[in-house]
Design a protein around this motif. Sequence first.
Motif, mmCIF file in Angstrom:
data_model
loop_
_atom_site.group_PDB
_atom_site.id
_atom_site.type_symbol
_atom_site.label_atom_id
_atom_site.label_comp_id
_atom_site.label_asym_id
_atom_site.label_seq_id
_atom_site.Cartn_x
_atom_site.Cartn_y
_atom_site.Cartn_z
ATOM 1 N N PRO A 325 0.838 -1.203 0.000
ATOM 2 C CA PRO A 325 0.000 0.000 0.000
ATOM 3 C C PRO A 325 0.871 1.250 0.000
ATOM 4 C CG PRO A 325 -0.681 -1.526 1.722
ATOM 5 C CD PRO A 325 0.603 -2.037 1.165
ATOM 6 N N ALA A 326 0.441 2.252 -0.728
ATOM 7 C CA ALA A 326 1.188 3.502 -0.777
ATOM 8 C C ALA A 326 0.452 4.548 0.061
ATOM 9 C CB ALA A 326 1.315 3.970 -2.215
ATOM 10 N N VAL A 327 1.000 5.759 0.090
ATOM 11 C CA VAL A 327 0.338 6.792 0.884
ATOM 12 C C VAL A 327 -1.060 7.094 0.378
ATOM 13 C CG1 VAL A 327 2.189 8.106 1.969
ATOM 14 C CG2 VAL A 327 1.704 8.455 -0.438
ATOM 15 N N ASP A 328 -1.276 6.857 -0.914
ATOM 16 C CA ASP A 328 -2.568 7.256 -1.472
ATOM 17 C C ASP A 328 -3.504 6.079 -1.698
ATOM 18 O OD1 ASP A 328 -1.090 6.098 -3.392
ATOM 19 O OD2 ASP A 328 -1.398 7.619 -4.917
ATOM 20 N N THR A 329 -3.181 4.934 -1.119
ATOM 21 C CA THR A 329 -4.050 3.784 -1.310
ATOM 22 C C THR A 329 -5.434 4.059 -0.718
ATOM 23 O OG1 THR A 329 -2.215 2.252 -1.345
ATOM 24 C CG2 THR A 329 -4.321 1.348 -0.725
ATOM 25 N N LYS A 330 -6.414 3.722 -1.486
ATOM 26 C CA LYS A 330 -7.819 3.903 -1.119
ATOM 27 C C LYS A 330 -8.221 5.369 -0.966
ATOM 28 C CE LYS A 330 -8.609 -0.438 1.300
ATOM 29 N NZ LYS A 330 -9.099 -0.982 2.559
ATOM 30 N N ALA A 331 -7.369 6.263 -1.388
ATOM 31 C CA ALA A 331 -7.729 7.671 -1.285
ATOM 32 C C ALA A 331 -8.728 8.002 -2.381
ATOM 33 C CB ALA A 331 -6.494 8.540 -1.426
ATOM 34 N N PRO A 332 -9.642 8.904 -2.112
ATOM 35 C CA PRO A 332 -10.588 9.276 -3.171
ATOM 36 C C PRO A 332 -9.888 10.004 -4.313
ATOM 37 C CG PRO A 332 -10.927 10.603 -1.201
ATOM 38 C CD PRO A 332 -9.939 9.558 -0.849
ATOM 39 N N GLU A 333 -10.619 10.140 -5.398
ATOM 40 C CA GLU A 333 -10.017 10.650 -6.619
ATOM 41 C C GLU A 333 -9.444 12.055 -6.479
ATOM 42 O OE1 GLU A 333 -12.478 10.768 -10.198
ATOM 43 O OE2 GLU A 333 -11.904 8.668 -10.409
ATOM 44 N N LYS A 334 -10.048 12.845 -5.637
ATOM 45 C CA LYS A 334 -9.597 14.229 -5.544
ATOM 46 C C LYS A 334 -8.728 14.472 -4.320
ATOM 47 C CE LYS A 334 -13.633 15.931 -7.950
ATOM 48 N NZ LYS A 334 -14.909 16.618 -7.774
ATOM 49 N N ALA A 335 -8.180 13.419 -3.783
ATOM 50 C CA ALA A 335 -7.424 13.573 -2.550
ATOM 51 C C ALA A 335 -6.133 14.360 -2.759
ATOM 52 C CB ALA A 335 -7.117 12.210 -1.962
ATOM 53 N N SER A 336 -5.543 14.218 -3.929
ATOM 54 C CA SER A 336 -4.303 14.946 -4.180
ATOM 55 C C SER A 336 -4.234 15.299 -5.654
ATOM 56 C CB SER A 336 -3.087 14.094 -3.799
ATOM 57 O OG SER A 336 -2.912 13.060 -4.726
ATOM 58 N N ILE A 337 -3.339 16.198 -5.952
ATOM 59 C CA ILE A 337 -3.187 16.590 -7.351
ATOM 60 C C ILE A 337 -2.738 15.388 -8.180
ATOM 61 C CG2 ILE A 337 -1.805 18.038 -8.896
ATOM 62 C CD1 ILE A 337 -1.963 20.229 -6.842
ATOM 63 N N HIS A 338 -1.910 14.551 -7.581
ATOM 64 C CA HIS A 338 -1.448 13.360 -8.291
ATOM 65 C C HIS A 338 -2.618 12.455 -8.667
ATOM 66 C CE1 HIS A 338 1.850 14.838 -5.833
ATOM 67 N NE2 HIS A 338 2.689 14.294 -6.698
ATOM 68 N N ARG A 339 -3.492 12.229 -7.686
ATOM 69 C CA ARG A 339 -4.622 11.346 -7.931
ATOM 70 C C ARG A 339 -5.566 11.956 -8.963
ATOM 71 N NH1 ARG A 339 -4.614 6.200 -6.098
ATOM 72 N NH2 ARG A 339 -6.834 6.195 -5.696
ATOM 73 N N LEU A 340 -5.817 13.220 -8.804
ATOM 74 C CA LEU A 340 -6.742 13.902 -9.703
ATOM 75 C C LEU A 340 -6.237 13.839 -11.136
ATOM 76 C CD1 LEU A 340 -9.322 15.768 -9.785
ATOM 77 C CD2 LEU A 340 -7.709 17.639 -9.891
ATOM 78 N N MET A 341 -4.952 14.085 -11.266
ATOM 79 C CA MET A 341 -4.371 14.108 -12.599
ATOM 80 C C MET A 341 -4.395 12.717 -13.218
ATOM 81 S SD MET A 341 -3.560 16.866 -13.817
ATOM 82 C CE MET A 341 -2.835 18.057 -12.749
ATOM 83 N N GLU A 342 -4.157 11.727 -12.397
ATOM 84 C CA GLU A 342 -4.193 10.349 -12.880
ATOM 85 C C GLU A 342 -5.600 9.997 -13.362
ATOM 86 O OE1 GLU A 342 -3.785 7.373 -9.811
ATOM 87 O OE2 GLU A 342 -2.674 6.054 -11.152
ATOM 88 N N ALA A 343 -6.581 10.326 -12.540
ATOM 89 C CA ALA A 343 -7.962 10.023 -12.911
ATOM 90 C C ALA A 343 -8.353 10.783 -14.170
ATOM 91 C CB ALA A 343 -8.894 10.381 -11.762
ATOM 92 N N PHE A 344 -7.913 12.015 -14.236
ATOM 93 C CA PHE A 344 -8.237 12.865 -15.388
ATOM 94 C C PHE A 344 -7.672 12.272 -16.673
ATOM 95 C CE2 PHE A 344 -6.675 16.418 -18.057
ATOM 96 C CZ PHE A 344 -7.899 16.913 -18.457
ATOM 97 N N LEU A 345 -6.394 11.918 -16.626
ATOM 98 C CA LEU A 345 -5.763 11.379 -17.835
ATOM 99 C C LEU A 345 -6.343 10.022 -18.212
ATOM 100 C CD1 LEU A 345 -1.993 12.267 -17.565
ATOM 101 C CD2 LEU A 345 -3.607 13.012 -19.271
ATOM 102 N N LEU A 346 -6.552 9.182 -17.216
ATOM 103 C CA LEU A 346 -7.044 7.843 -17.541
ATOM 104 C C LEU A 346 -8.468 7.886 -18.076
ATOM 105 C CD1 LEU A 346 -5.540 5.743 -14.638
ATOM 106 C CD2 LEU A 346 -4.851 5.784 -17.025
ATOM 107 N N ARG A 347 -9.257 8.830 -17.574
ATOM 108 C CA ARG A 347 -10.612 8.921 -18.091
ATOM 109 C C ARG A 347 -10.604 9.438 -19.525
ATOM 110 N NH1 ARG A 347 -14.268 11.333 -13.952
ATOM 111 N NH2 ARG A 347 -13.562 9.432 -12.951
ATOM 112 N N LEU A 348 -9.739 10.408 -19.763
ATOM 113 C CA LEU A 348 -9.618 10.876 -21.146
ATOM 114 C C LEU A 348 -9.116 9.749 -22.037
ATOM 115 C CD1 LEU A 348 -8.050 14.425 -21.377
ATOM 116 C CD2 LEU A 348 -10.213 13.643 -22.291
ATOM 117 N N GLN A 349 -8.168 9.002 -21.496
ATOM 118 C CA GLN A 349 -7.591 7.888 -22.243
ATOM 119 C C GLN A 349 -8.661 6.865 -22.621
ATOM 120 O OE1 GLN A 349 -4.522 7.171 -23.277
ATOM 121 N NE2 GLN A 349 -4.641 4.987 -23.652
ATOM 122 N N ALA A 350 -9.607 6.669 -21.717
ATOM 123 C CA ALA A 350 -10.673 5.706 -22.006
ATOM 124 C C ALA A 350 -11.506 6.173 -23.204
ATOM 125 C CB ALA A 350 -11.554 5.518 -20.783
ATOM 126 N N GLN A 351 -11.637 7.488 -23.348
ATOM 127 C CA GLN A 351 -12.429 7.992 -24.468
ATOM 128 C C GLN A 351 -11.578 8.218 -25.724
ATOM 129 O OE1 GLN A 351 -14.191 11.526 -22.874
ATOM 130 N NE2 GLN A 351 -15.177 10.416 -21.222
#
Lengths: 574, 112
Positions: A325-351
Motif C-alpha cells: 500500500p502507498a500513501v494514497d491507497t484507497k484515497a478518493p479521486e480528488k485527494a491529491s493533485i497526483h490522484r486527480l491528474m491520474e484520474a483525469f488522464l485515464l478517463r480521457l484515455q478511455a475515451q
Amino acid sequence: MCEVGEDYRESAPGGPPLTRPGREQKCVKCKEGPPVVVIRAGDAFCRDCFKVFYVHKFRAMLGKNRLIFPGEKVLLAWSGGPSSSSMVWQVLEGLSRDSAKRLRFVPGVIYVDEGAACGRSPEDRARTLVEVEQVLQRVGFPSHVIALEEVFGLPPSVLRCFAQEPESVGTEGAYKAAVDSFLQQQCVLGAAGEEPWSQPRPQGPQSLAGPPTAVQTEALSRLFDSVKTLTAKEELLQTLRTHLILHVARTHGYSKVMAGDSCTRLAVKLMTSLALGRGAFLAWDTGFSDERHGDVVVVRPMREHTLKEVAFYNRLFAVPSVFTPAVDTKAPEKASIHRLMEAFLLRLQAQFPSTVSTVYRTSEKLVKAPRDGCAASPPGPRCLLCLCTLDVDSADSATAFGAQTSSHLCQMQAPGPQAEAGTPTTLCCCPGLGGAQGCCSSPPWTPCRLTSWPRPSSAARGPGASRRSKRICWGTAMMRRCPVGAEVRALGPHPTRNRQARTGRQGQAGCLWLSTCINKNVLIRKLYSTHGAGRAGPLAVCGAGQRRAPQGRLAGAAVLRQAGGAAASLPTAQ
Amino acid sequence: MGVSCELGFLNMAAPLSVEVEFGGGAELLFDGVKKHQVTLPGQEEPWDIRNLLVWIKKNLLKERPELFIQGDSVRPGILVLINDADWELLGELDYQLQDQDSILFISTLHGG
C-alpha cells in the motif's frame, strides 16, 4: 445442472455471434496466433509477438540512448510495483546467457521500505519484507533493502551539489572506449565463466544499518503526519526516497540508477509537475536520463511501456511483484493533485486512446536547455531538496515569482509569541513544537530541517535562514504554501463529466485549462499565451522547435490559485 | 438435445460458476482476497460483464464502490482480462460469460 451448462455452451456460438468479434481476429504481426492484448486501437498482438515487442522496446530504449556502459554498475530501483518488477525481470532476462544481445552491465537492486510513511504496522511491514526477500532471492542480484527511516542517518553531503556535469560532448567516443575495454576484460576473465554479478553475491541483502529503531519510525511518521496535504506527502516521500537511493548508489559505487517509471506514470507526472509549479524541470523529471545529481545518473528505461502493457506482460509471463500500500491507497479521486491528474488522464484515455501517448510525447520533446546567456557560465545555485537549478534566484527576481516568494516570506513574519513557537508549516515535522524539540534536533541531518521554511524567528536571527529560503525551488516552496485540502477541493467536478461547469466559475478554471492543454501543441501555445506572456521568468524550458517555452511554474501557479480559490495562500496574493 | 438446448436458453440461463480475481491492489476493496470462486445464479437474461459488475458490487465489494466501478463499467485504469485475454477483444461489457470463465481485474492505478 451439468447438462444444462453444456447445453448453454453449445448454444452460445450460434446465439449471439456479435459478442465475440475478437476471436476471429488474428495477431497483427504474425497473422496466425490468437490475439490476447490490444496495444493501440485495433492492434491486437498474440502472446509471442507481444513478448517480442515488449522486450524489443526495452532493449531499444537502452540501446539508442547508449548511456549505460558495459561493465558499469547499475542500481535498479525496485518498489515492488508492476513497472519496476517488470524492469528487473527484463534486466534479468537480458543478462542471461541465452539472450540474443546480452546486456553487459552489473546490476544491483534496491528496495526502500516506506511503511512508516504510510502508517503501516511493524507486522505488516515484516510480512511485506518476507515477500520482498523471496522475490529478491529469485532474482539473485546483490540487493539492498533499506527502510525509509534511514534518511535520518544520511550525511549532509547528500545535499551538496555534485558539480561535475557528465560530459555530453564525446559521449559516443566514451561509449566506444568503454565497450573496447570491457571486451578486453572479458577476454581475460573469459575462462572463469562466472556471471560478473554473481561473484560478490553477499549473504542476504545489505543494509546501511540494522532495522530502523522505534524512535526513527516515530520521527518519520510524525514528519509525515505533520504534512497536511496528500499532494505534499507524495512529493516529500519522493524526495526522501530519491535521496536515499542516490546515497546507496554512491556508497556502493553504482553510477547509474534505473527507475521503473512507465509511460502512463510519466504522463501523469508531467501534468502533475506542471500543476505543482515544476514546469521548468519537466525535462529532468520525466526525461530518459536525469543528470541533475552529477555523479549518479537516473535513467528510465520503462518509459515507452504503458501500464497496460506492463500489467499484461507481468500476468502472461508470471513476473513476480509485491503489492505494498502507498500513501494514497484507497484515497478518493480528488485527494491529491497526483490522484486527480491520474484520474483525469485515464478517463480521457478511455475515451481517446492516444491521450497518454500524446502527453508522453510532449515530455520527450522537452530539452534541457541552459538558460539564455548562461550556457558557458558555471551552473547556478540549486534547490536544496530537488537539486534542480534554482528558479527563484535573486538575480532577476524582480519580475519573477522568486522575489514574490521570498518577499512574501518576510511579509508572513508576524513577530510575537506565536511566531516564536513556530508557524504550523506543511512540511515541518514538528508543528506546534518549539524549534529545538522533536525530530528537528536530531543529528546530523534531518530532512525536516530542510523542508521547513525559515521560521519568522529564525529569519530574524540572521541571514543564514533567509539564504536557505532562497535555496528552495519554486515548486517545493509551493508545496509548503498549499493550504489544507484547498488544492483539489475547489477544482470542482471533473471537466469531462460536467461540461456546464467548464465555463464561468473560477473554481473550474484549472480543469478547463488542463483539458484544453491535452493536445501538445495547444499545451505549449496555451501555456505561453495564457500564463507566460508578459511575465518573463528567469528559467524556461525549451520546446523542440524555436518556440520559447511554457512558464510551467507560472501556469502551475495559476492552476493552484484558481483551484484553491484561496488566493491568500499564494505568494502573489498580497 | 436440440430441444433441451433451446428450452434452456429461452427459459433461464443456467447458474454459472466463474472465477473472479483481483490484482494490483484492487483486492484491497475485497477484504484483501484475490481469488473468488463464485456461482452466479440463473437468471432470465444471459450473464455478461455488465451484469457481473452489478453483481460484484452487490455481493463482493466491501468498501468504496466508486474506486472500482464508475457508471456501469470499471473505473478507468482497471484492466479486465477474460481468460487471460484483453476484454477489448471480446466485446468488453457485452461479453457473455461462459461456465468456468476466469475474469481478472488488475488495477494499474497508483497505490492500487
